[in-house]
Design a protein around this motif. Structure first.
Motif, PDB file in Angstrom:
ATOM      1  N   VAL A   1       0.862  -1.174   0.000  1.00  0.00           N
ATOM      2  CA  VAL A   1       0.000   0.000   0.000  1.00  0.00           C
ATOM      3  C   VAL A   1       0.904   1.231   0.000  1.00  0.00           C
ATOM      4  CG1 VAL A   1      -0.170   0.135   2.522  1.00  0.00           C
ATOM      5  CG2 VAL A   1      -1.998   1.071   1.115  1.00  0.00           C
TER       6      VAL A   1
ATOM      7  N   VAL B   1      -6.019   2.718   6.303  1.00  0.00           N
ATOM      8  CA  VAL B   1      -6.365   1.300   6.168  1.00  0.00           C
ATOM      9  C   VAL B   1      -6.981   0.800   7.464  1.00  0.00           C
ATOM     10  CG1 VAL B   1      -4.509   0.948   4.487  1.00  0.00           C
ATOM     11  CG2 VAL B   1      -4.104   0.446   6.902  1.00  0.00           C
TER      12      VAL B   1
ATOM     13  N   GLU C   1      -2.571  -8.113   4.784  1.00  0.00           N
ATOM     14  CA  GLU C   1      -3.055  -7.105   3.832  1.00  0.00           C
ATOM     15  C   GLU C   1      -2.768  -5.698   4.354  1.00  0.00           C
ATOM     16  OE1 GLU C   1      -7.121  -8.257   3.604  1.00  0.00           O
ATOM     17  OE2 GLU C   1      -6.775  -9.745   2.022  1.00  0.00           O
ATOM     18  N   ASN C   2      -2.279  -4.833   3.455  1.00  0.00           N
ATOM     19  CA  ASN C   2      -1.957  -3.428   3.766  1.00  0.00           C
ATOM     20  C   ASN C   2      -0.803  -3.279   4.752  1.00  0.00           C
ATOM     21  OD1 ASN C   2      -4.243  -2.496   2.214  1.00  0.00           O
ATOM     22  ND2 ASN C   2      -5.544  -3.023   3.960  1.00  0.00           N
TER      23      ASN C   2
END
Length: 232
Positions: A62, A68, A135-136
């Motif tokens: 990211v 986020v 994720e992120n």
């Protein structure tokens, strides 16, 4: 070319200062325990025989400035401020000169970590994927080309949470230097453009919660930031 059954996300990229095109993210290698003080705070000793690595997938990437959600499955989400280097030419079984010439650029990065899951899996001698490949969790600031950067020596590396300094060190503290990492890693992989290497974090890692704003920097590079929002 055979058609795909499903659409897949576009390959993420990192903005490069002075370029209109982005640096495409292929593989993300991360060096573990590359600062002695950080290893000590994690209750482990540094392996000075050779570096070791874990990986993150490109889907974890990211851009700096993102907002986020706090990730699922953890109650102890940690920041780790790092210098990332980008490979700019194919290299395999590199010597020191080849390793240095393979570096395309540098950027600030965050290796966000589900620390509770990393530690529980480590205790059972299991892979760290649930703790690290989140994720992120691989955050990248804009990149500076190696030719436009002063040599990596003792630049300050630092991170703050909500304006309060949490990490503050220098790149001189790196146990395995950049060329040593590339020499070693290229003995196991054909490194190529698109490969990124996160080089480790200094002491001072700690937890963040939803609503926290993380900022960090390395002298000579664009700063980095990340804001955590409420869990999904």
């Amino acid at each position: 070319m055979t058609a795909s059954l499903f659409d897949i996300p576009v390959v993420p990229g990192i903005r490069v200062n002075g370029e209109t095109a982005t640096y495409p993210i292929g593989r993300i290698f991360c060096v573990g325990r590359n600062y002695a003080a950080h290893a000590a705070e994690m209750g482990v000793e540094v392996d000075r025989e050779k570096p070791f690595y874990f990986t993150k997938s490109p889907a974890a990437a990211v851009s700096s400035g993102a907002h986020v959600p706090y990730p699922p499955g953890t109650e102890n989400y940690h920041y780790e401020m790092e210098l990332a280097l980008a490979i700019g030419r194919p290299v395999f079984r590199a010597d020191t000169d080849q390793a240095r010439s393979a570096i395309y650029g540098y950027c600030c990065a965050l290796d966000m970590t589900r620390r509770d899951l990393q530690l529980s899996e480590r205790a059972k001698q299991r892979p760290w994927s649930l703790g690290k490949d989140v994720e992120n969790s691989a955050v990248f600031a804009p990149m500076t080309k190696a030719d436009d950067m002063t040599p990596i020596t003792n630049q300050r590396i630092h991170l703050s949470v909500n304006g309060e300094i949490r990490q503050d060190g220098t790149l001189a503290e790196l146990i395995w230097k950049l060329d040593e990492i590339i020499v070693h890693l290229s003995g196991f992989y054909h490194l190529r453009p698109g490969d990124l290497i996160l080089t480790g974090t200094p002491a001072g890692v700690g937890p963040v919660v939803a609503g926290d704003a993380i900022t960090g920097g390395i002298d000579g590079l664009d700063p980095i930031s990340l804001t955590l929002t409420r869990p999904e």
